[in-house]
Structure formats: C-alpha cells, structure tokens
Design an enzyme around this catalytic site. Structure first.
Site, mmCIF file in Angstrom:
data_model
loop_
_atom_site.group_PDB
_atom_site.id
_atom_site.type_symbol
_atom_site.label_atom_id
_atom_site.label_comp_id
_atom_site.label_asym_id
_atom_site.label_seq_id
_atom_site.Cartn_x
_atom_site.Cartn_y
_atom_site.Cartn_z
ATOM 1 N N TYR A 1 -6.127 -10.178 -4.420
ATOM 2 C CA TYR A 1 -5.367 -8.699 -4.347
ATOM 3 C C TYR A 1 -3.953 -9.140 -4.203
ATOM 4 C CZ TYR A 1 -2.644 -5.015 -2.515
ATOM 5 O OH TYR A 1 -1.772 -3.915 -2.226
ATOM 6 N N GLU B 1 8.190 -7.044 -0.070
ATOM 7 C CA GLU B 1 7.078 -7.315 0.827
ATOM 8 C C GLU B 1 6.899 -8.689 0.924
ATOM 9 O OE1 GLU B 1 4.783 -2.958 0.202
ATOM 10 O OE2 GLU B 1 3.958 -4.833 -0.659
ATOM 11 N N ASN C 1 4.009 -10.900 1.831
ATOM 12 C CA ASN C 1 2.654 -10.851 2.467
ATOM 13 C C ASN C 1 2.210 -12.291 2.661
ATOM 14 O OD1 ASN C 1 1.672 -8.007 1.400
ATOM 15 N ND2 ASN C 1 2.861 -8.756 -0.169
ATOM 16 N N HIS D 1 6.060 -9.514 -3.000
ATOM 17 C CA HIS D 1 5.839 -8.370 -3.738
ATOM 18 C C HIS D 1 6.977 -7.556 -3.769
ATOM 19 C CE1 HIS D 1 1.159 -8.048 -3.297
ATOM 20 N NE2 HIS D 1 1.242 -9.099 -4.016
#
Length: 134
Positions: free
Chosen positions: A19, A103, A105, A96
């Site tokens: 993901y 972001e 992550n 991201h």
C-alpha cells in the site's frame, strides 16, 4: 503535525508495504526516504508470529519541508518509539505527497532484531498520550 497509527485486522503484513509503495511510486508521489524496502519485506516475511508489522503516518499541513528537517523529525520519532535501542529495530520511511500535504509513512516490523523477540512499537492505551505530547 498529526501522528496516526493504522489499524490492521490481522497484525500487519507485506500488504501494508504494498500500500505504501503502490501506484504512487509510478506517479512520483511516493518514494522511500529512509530504510530499505527489500530488507523490510524480508524481515516481515520471516516473522512467524501473527503480529508482523506496525504502520503509521506523520501527516503535515505543509505540502513539503526540507530534507534536513524531515531527517530530524524521523530521527526524533524513532527515538520516541525505540529509545536508545534504535539499531535493534528496522523502520521503513515512505513519503507521500499525493493528497496535497506531506505524509511521512513508517512501517516497523514487530520484532527485535537483536534477540528475535516480538516487539510492539506502539500500544495505544499506553503510548497515545506520549505520541500526542510529542
């Protein structure tokens, strides 16, 4: 900045890494900032316990910040999670920018690499006030 740990139904897996590094990589809105995707995938694949991976995100209002500041934030967050034992744990950082904000992550295999024991980097009832204060 918002700190968020994602819920997993089955304790996390390679699907979480998939993901983080999905179509966004081809769109050039996601890339690995720190760590090794290959090493993290291998560690998760070798964990025999049900709880394999913890994924979360540091989400910023800004669309981007300089690399030096990102590195400092990631380092301080790792210290928050692992204390002085950071070298005993693997962490993959993926940036991201597809939502119009930055972001950072992170994916942390739930294992202590030194002694091969299970390790949960975030236990909500205990660690939420800590991450909120941070």
């Amino acid at each position: 900045m918002l700190v968020k740990f994602f819920k997993t139904k089955n304790g996390g897996s390679i699907a979480g890494i998939n993901y983080l590094l999905n179509h966004r990589v081809k769109d050039k809105t996601a890339f690995v900032l720190k760590g090794s995707e290959v090493v993290t995938r291998q560690i998760v694949s070798n964990i025999t316990k049900k709880q394999k991976l913890r994924i979360g995100c540091l989400s910023f209002e800004e669309s981007d910040i300089d690399l030096d500041t990102k590195q400092k934030i990631m380092d301080k967050f790792e210290t928050l999670l692992f204390g002085k034992h950071k070298e005993r744990f693997n962490i993959l950082w993926v940036q991201h920018v597809d939502k119009g904000r930055l972001e950072l992550n992170f994916a942390v295999p739930k294992i202590d690499l030194e002694n091969n024991m299970a390790f949960n980097p975030y236990y909500h009832k205990v660690d939420r006030p800590l991450t909120d204060t941070w």
